[in-house]
Scaffold this motif. Structure first.
Motif, PDB file in Angstrom:
ATOM      1  N   GLY A 103       6.444 -72.615 -28.510  1.00 52.20           N
ATOM      2  CA  GLY A 103       7.612 -73.616 -27.395  1.00 52.20           C
ATOM      3  C   GLY A 103       7.756 -74.433 -28.292  1.00 52.20           C
ATOM      4  O   GLY A 103       7.975 -74.543 -29.573  1.00 52.20           O
ATOM      5  N   GLN A 104       8.709 -75.474 -27.156  1.00 51.40           N
ATOM      6  CA  GLN A 104       9.219 -75.900 -27.558  1.00 51.40           C
ATOM      7  C   GLN A 104       8.638 -77.496 -28.619  1.00 51.40           C
ATOM      8  O   GLN A 104       7.245 -78.006 -28.292  1.00 51.40           O
ATOM      9  N   MET A 105       8.875 -78.170 -29.640  1.00 53.05           N
ATOM     10  CA  MET A 105       8.345 -78.880 -30.258  1.00 53.05           C
ATOM     11  C   MET A 105       8.829 -80.753 -29.879  1.00 53.05           C
ATOM     12  O   MET A 105       9.326 -80.187 -29.052  1.00 53.05           O
ATOM     13  N   GLY A 106       7.895 -81.507 -30.418  1.00 52.05           N
ATOM     14  CA  GLY A 106       8.356 -82.811 -30.379  1.00 52.05           C
ATOM     15  C   GLY A 106       9.767 -83.505 -30.449  1.00 52.05           C
ATOM     16  O   GLY A 106      10.089 -84.099 -30.003  1.00 52.05           O
ATOM     17  N   ASP A 107      10.390 -82.758 -31.351  1.00 51.77           N
ATOM     18  CA  ASP A 107      12.496 -83.198 -31.729  1.00 51.77           C
ATOM     19  C   ASP A 107      13.130 -82.064 -30.798  1.00 51.77           C
ATOM     20  O   ASP A 107      13.845 -82.612 -31.265  1.00 51.77           O
ATOM     21  N   GLY A 108      11.844 -81.554 -30.130  1.00 51.44           N
ATOM     22  CA  GLY A 108      13.657 -80.495 -29.403  1.00 51.44           C
ATOM     23  C   GLY A 108      13.536 -79.184 -29.514  1.00 51.44           C
ATOM     24  O   GLY A 108      14.279 -78.501 -28.933  1.00 51.44           O
ATOM     25  N   GLN A 109      12.663 -78.902 -31.267  1.00 53.70           N
ATOM     26  CA  GLN A 109      13.293 -78.265 -31.474  1.00 53.70           C
ATOM     27  C   GLN A 109      11.895 -76.854 -31.079  1.00 53.70           C
ATOM     28  O   GLN A 109      11.056 -77.185 -30.376  1.00 53.70           O
ATOM     29  N   TRP A 110      12.561 -75.506 -31.302  1.00 51.09           N
ATOM     30  CA  TRP A 110      12.409 -74.305 -30.957  1.00 51.09           C
ATOM     31  C   TRP A 110      12.074 -72.935 -31.703  1.00 51.09           C
ATOM     32  O   TRP A 110      12.595 -72.468 -31.376  1.00 51.09           O
ATOM     33  N   PRO A 111      11.850 -73.490 -32.726  1.00 51.44           N
ATOM     34  CA  PRO A 111      12.250 -72.600 -34.140  1.00 51.44           C
ATOM     35  C   PRO A 111      11.565 -71.302 -33.740  1.00 51.44           C
ATOM     36  O   PRO A 111      11.086 -70.298 -34.784  1.00 51.44           O
ATOM     37  N   THR A 112      10.522 -70.572 -32.943  1.00 52.11           N
ATOM     38  CA  THR A 112      10.491 -69.475 -32.717  1.00 52.11           C
ATOM     39  C   THR A 112      10.708 -69.455 -31.162  1.00 52.11           C
ATOM     40  O   THR A 112       9.597 -68.397 -30.806  1.00 52.11           O
ATOM     41  N   GLN A 113      11.358 -69.935 -31.041  1.00 53.04           N
ATOM     42  CA  GLN A 113      11.496 -68.937 -29.345  1.00 53.04           C
ATOM     43  C   GLN A 113      12.038 -67.521 -29.356  1.00 53.04           C
ATOM     44  O   GLN A 113      12.615 -67.170 -30.154  1.00 53.04           O
ATOM     45  N   GLY A 114      11.619 -66.872 -28.124  1.00 53.48           N
ATOM     46  CA  GLY A 114      11.985 -65.489 -28.270  1.00 53.48           C
ATOM     47  C   GLY A 114      10.563 -64.294 -29.462  1.00 53.48           C
ATOM     48  O   GLY A 114      10.748 -63.553 -28.932  1.00 53.48           O
ATOM     49  N   TYR A 115      10.192 -65.531 -30.140  1.00 52.82           N
ATOM     50  CA  TYR A 115       9.089 -63.931 -30.405  1.00 52.82           C
ATOM     51  C   TYR A 115       7.919 -64.154 -29.974  1.00 52.82           C
ATOM     52  O   TYR A 115       8.106 -63.866 -28.523  1.00 52.82           O
ATOM     53  N   MET A 116       7.312 -63.542 -29.679  1.00 48.72           N
ATOM     54  CA  MET A 116       5.948 -62.675 -29.434  1.00 48.72           C
ATOM     55  C   MET A 116       5.520 -63.994 -28.544  1.00 48.72           C
ATOM     56  O   MET A 116       4.991 -64.103 -28.709  1.00 48.72           O
ATOM     57  N   ALA A 117       5.025 -63.035 -27.385  1.00 52.56           N
ATOM     58  CA  ALA A 117       4.270 -63.505 -25.881  1.00 52.56           C
ATOM     59  C   ALA A 117       3.247 -62.446 -25.659  1.00 52.56           C
ATOM     60  O   ALA A 117       3.503 -61.140 -26.325  1.00 52.56           O
ATOM     61  N   ILE A 118       1.955 -62.770 -25.540  1.00 49.24           N
ATOM     62  CA  ILE A 118       0.897 -62.213 -25.272  1.00 49.24           C
ATOM     63  C   ILE A 118       1.052 -60.727 -24.033  1.00 49.24           C
ATOM     64  O   ILE A 118       1.750 -60.836 -22.929  1.00 49.24           O
ATOM     65  N   GLY A 119       1.278 -59.899 -24.567  1.00 49.81           N
ATOM     66  CA  GLY A 119       1.325 -58.506 -23.978  1.00 49.81           C
ATOM     67  C   GLY A 119       2.449 -57.821 -24.825  1.00 49.81           C
ATOM     68  O   GLY A 119       2.691 -56.452 -24.453  1.00 49.81           O
ATOM     69  N   ASP A 120       2.962 -58.196 -25.490  1.00 53.32           N
ATOM     70  CA  ASP A 120       4.147 -57.633 -26.029  1.00 53.32           C
ATOM     71  C   ASP A 120       3.521 -56.809 -27.867  1.00 53.32           C
ATOM     72  O   ASP A 120       3.195 -57.241 -28.293  1.00 53.32           O
ATOM     73  N   ILE A 121       5.143 -55.976 -27.727  1.00 56.95           N
ATOM     74  CA  ILE A 121       4.439 -54.907 -28.709  1.00 56.95           C
ATOM     75  C   ILE A 121       5.456 -54.943 -29.871  1.00 56.95           C
ATOM     76  O   ILE A 121       6.655 -54.453 -29.565  1.00 56.95           O
ATOM     77  N   PRO A 122       5.027 -55.055 -30.803  1.00 54.79           N
ATOM     78  CA  PRO A 122       5.789 -55.674 -32.171  1.00 54.79           C
ATOM     79  C   PRO A 122       6.308 -54.289 -32.673  1.00 54.79           C
ATOM     80  O   PRO A 122       5.948 -52.944 -32.630  1.00 54.79           O
TER      81      PRO A 122
END
Length: 186
Positions: A103-122
């Motif tokens: 998720g989004q960090m307190g400074d507004g940055q989102w360095p892991t946007q688009g990364y794995m979510a529960i149920g995704d298969i890498p």
């Protein structure tokens, strides 16, 4: 710095991250970041992580070298990687950390946007350092869906190799693990 930004930090005033994640860095040289990471295997850390262990990693049936890498992907986004030096791994079995979208960090940055979510298969790729080549892979067993703090051990991860996989065909391709429809029979 200026504007309260510590010296050496990216400040959005012309200082930008290069493809290696370095602020105003010199970028990759011959496909490698200054720390030796293959440029396609650069990723950001997340507090949400899972770990996929591979007993062996092979290219054309031979174990990878200690300078080779394994990367984890969600679609085309690298979400984790490990240099495959089994001498540094517990019991000679290495893991690939796979990062989740925290998720989004307190400074507004989102360095892991688009990364794995529960149920995704890498998916995984192998980087052969001696040839500066990336390989798509196939696993010896089905990959479990990603979940934070989960682990899975898989016997083998190997590069994909297309050819005739039918042992009864006249033109069986040794080491092929994806049938390309080229088999012929007498």
């Amino acid at each position: 710095g200026g504007s309260g930004i510590p010296d050496g930090e990216c400040d959005c005033d012309g200082n930008v991250l290069d493809e290696c994640g370095e602020c105003n860095g010199g970028g990759a040289l011959n496909g490698l970041c200054p720390d030796g990471t293959p440029v396609e295997f650069v990723y950001n850390q997340s507090v949400l992580q899972a770990f996929y262990f591979f007993t062996t990693v092979t290219i054309e049936g031979a174990n990878v070298d200690s300078l080779d890498w394994v990367g984890a992907f969600k679609d085309e986004v690298c979400v984790g990687a490990r240099k495959w030096n089994t001498a540094l791994c517990g019991g000679g079995v290495c893991d690939v950390p796979v990062m989740g979208d925290s998720g989004q960090m307190g400074d507004g940055q989102w360095p892991t946007q688009g990364y794995m979510a529960i149920g995704d298969i890498p998916s995984f790729k192998i980087y052969d350092a001696s040839l500066n080549t990336y390989y798509n892979t196939v696993e010896s067993s089905e990959i479990n869906a990603w979940a934070p703090q989960s682990t899975q051990t898989i016997d083998n991860l190997q590069n994909t190799s297309e050819g005739c996989t039918d042992p009864y065909a006249c033109n069986t391709t040794p080491n092929a693990n994806i049938d390309d429809g080229s088999c012929w029979y007498a």
